[in-house]
Design a protein around this motif. Structure first.
Motif, short mmCIF file in Angstrom:
data_model
loop_
_atom_site.label_atom_id
_atom_site.label_comp_id
_atom_site.label_asym_id
_atom_site.label_seq_id
_atom_site.Cartn_x
_atom_site.Cartn_y
_atom_site.Cartn_z
N PRO A 223 5.65 16.47 -20.76
CA PRO A 223 7.04 16.80 -20.43
C PRO A 223 7.14 18.08 -19.60
O PRO A 223 6.39 19.03 -19.86
CB PRO A 223 7.71 16.98 -21.79
CG PRO A 223 6.84 16.28 -22.77
CD PRO A 223 5.45 16.34 -22.21
N VAL A 235 3.97 15.03 -27.70
CA VAL A 235 4.70 14.11 -26.82
C VAL A 235 4.09 14.04 -25.42
O VAL A 235 3.88 15.07 -24.78
CB VAL A 235 6.20 14.52 -26.71
CG1 VAL A 235 6.90 13.72 -25.59
CG2 VAL A 235 6.90 14.25 -28.03
N TYR A 236 3.78 12.84 -25.01
CA TYR A 236 3.42 12.59 -23.61
C TYR A 236 4.31 11.48 -23.08
O TYR A 236 4.90 10.72 -23.84
CB TYR A 236 1.93 12.27 -23.45
CG TYR A 236 1.42 11.09 -24.25
CD1 TYR A 236 1.56 9.78 -23.78
CD2 TYR A 236 0.81 11.28 -25.50
CE1 TYR A 236 1.10 8.71 -24.51
CE2 TYR A 236 0.33 10.20 -26.23
CZ TYR A 236 0.48 8.92 -25.73
OH TYR A 236 0.02 7.86 -26.45
N GLU A 237 4.41 11.43 -21.74
CA GLU A 237 5.32 10.48 -21.11
C GLU A 237 4.56 9.64 -20.09
O GLU A 237 3.76 10.18 -19.33
CB GLU A 237 6.43 11.23 -20.36
CG GLU A 237 7.31 12.06 -21.25
CD GLU A 237 8.20 13.00 -20.46
OE1 GLU A 237 7.96 13.17 -19.23
OE2 GLU A 237 9.11 13.59 -21.07
N HIS A 239 5.13 7.65 -16.81
CA HIS A 239 6.12 7.45 -15.75
C HIS A 239 5.79 6.27 -14.86
O HIS A 239 6.67 5.57 -14.38
CB HIS A 239 6.23 8.71 -14.89
CG HIS A 239 6.89 9.85 -15.61
ND1 HIS A 239 8.24 10.08 -15.56
CD2 HIS A 239 6.37 10.79 -16.43
CE1 HIS A 239 8.54 11.13 -16.30
NE2 HIS A 239 7.42 11.59 -16.84
#
Ligand SMILES: *Cc1c(COP(=O)(O)O)cnc(C)c1O
Length: 384
Positions: A223, A235-237, A239
């Motif tokens: 993030p 937390v990882y995202e 995309h």
């Protein structure tokens, strides 16, 4: 009689020790050797950034995706290359738009690029290949990129360590991306340096660098908001849709060790190239490898044009000289015929292919072995 391949890796005791040391370390992948190799590689090429990946094909694919290739748009490339160059475009949802090669240096033809650009408005990028190590005309290609708003990815799988001199008199190192967005390399064992399997992308653009770091590993990033990163550190995202294109620390340790020897190997390859040229001086049937007049070329192949190529190939293989043919034109492959291409579409490339033969060229090839190859070839043509 011993077998002589067309190319072969050199691996010494230092290389082996670097692998053994890494095997015993805390990280086998996603550890410190990856960044070390990237930093050393970027320094060597003169680029700001480098991203190490699992193969040259992965490097090409990530580069197309990072460049923002829109599905259905075209990318121009040469039919005189390994299929991976064109495949990377199609794998990324684009259309590989092949154009013919130049009859002088056998790289993508500038006139053909111009024709393709004027005829079709759907072109988004160009991927030139520095065939055999001979640099493509990057200044003309960069001008097209400006005039037609295109991205440029150099496929430098053949050209690690080479330089060329531009019209301002500046010597450019392959991979410095002075005339492109990104440059990609392969570390397959036949190439200038090896990691077993492996690849690299260089760039000077921080945004492309960040994008490629994510695309290397499933499109995952962290993030942007530092407060969120602190509160929820797990937390990882994700995309963008991507694969696992990572390279191991073991491979990067080998790459780092190999890179230290790249200049010496390039020099030895050039010596061998000059010895072939001299060996065929009085042979009217074999045209030596093309040489640019400036810069220092890093030769991956000694690519000659030979009369009676098919017979010469068989003759040399009978004598355990494992010459190769580079390349079967991309549009000869059934997949690309299914995409609308036909034999006859690119006459310069096809004529080149019919006479092309790659002679043994690697740093550990001895003068004596090479003399044998030269003698056999001259003997083959004797009386023809
Ligand atoms: C070797 C090569 C590739 C593919 O590299 P891999 O590491 O084998 O995936 C792509 N383009 C060219 C011109 C090559 O020679």
């Amino acid at each position: 009689m011993e077998t002589i391949p067309y190319s072969k890796q050199s691996v010494d005791a230092d290389d082996i020790q670097s692998i053994v040391d890494t095997l015993g370390s805390a990280f086998l992948t996603q550890g410190p050797m990856v960044a070390k190799f990237e930093t050393a590689f970027a320094d060597y090429c003169g680029s700001r950034f480098a991203v190490a990946v699992s193969s040259g094909t992965a490097a090409l694919t990530i580069a197309n995706q990072a460049a923002g290739l829109i599905p259905g748009r075209q990318v121009l490339t040469t039919p005189n290359t390994f299929v991976a160059t064109a495949n990377s475009i199609e794998l990324s949802g684009g259309i590989a738009k092949l154009v013919d090669i130049d009859s002088n240096d056998f790289n993508i033809s500038i006139t053909s690029i111009k024709m393709a650009l004027d005829e079709c408005k759907e072109v988004q990028g160009i991927i030139p290949v520095h065939f055999a190590g001979v640099p493509a005309d990057m200044e003309s290609i960069a001008r097209f990129a400006t005039d037609y708003d295109l991205f440029v990815i150099e496929d430098a799988c053949h050209a690690l360590g080479g330089t060329w001199i531009d019209s301002k008199g500046v010597e450019n190192r392959i991979g410095d991306c002075a005339y492109s967005d990104m440059t990609i390399f392969s570390f397959h064992p036949v190439k200038q340096i090896t990691t077993g399997e492996g690849g690299m992308i260089t760039t000077n653009d921080p945004a492309l660098h960040q994008k490629m770091l994510a695309l290397r590993s499933h499109g995952i990033s962290w993030p942007a908001d530092p407060k969120l990163r602190k509160a929820q550190p797990w937390v990882y995202e994700m995309h963008d849709l991507s694969c696992n294109y990572r390279i191991t620390d073991i491979q990067c340790a080998l790459g780092l060790s190999q890179l230290r020897k790249a200049d010496a190997w390039m020099k030895r390859r050039s010596e061998l190239v000059a010895r072939y040229d001299a060996g065929f001086e009085n042979n009217g049937f074999i045209h030596p490898q093309f040489h640019p007049t400036s810069g220092s070329v890093s030769y991956h192949l000694y690519s000659a044009q030979a009369k009676d190529r098919d017979d010469l190939y068989r003759y040399l293989h009978e004598h355990k000289i494992l010459v190769q043919v580079h390349y079967i034109p991309v549009h000869f492959h059934p997949y690309y015929q299914g995409r609308g291409y036909e034999v006859g579409d690119f006459p310069v490339c096809e004529n080149f292919y019919r006479h092309a033969i790659s002679l043994p060229l690697f740093p550990d090839l001895s003068d004596e072995q090479q003399d044998l190859v030269i003698a056999l070839i001259n003997e083959f043509y004797n009386g023809r």
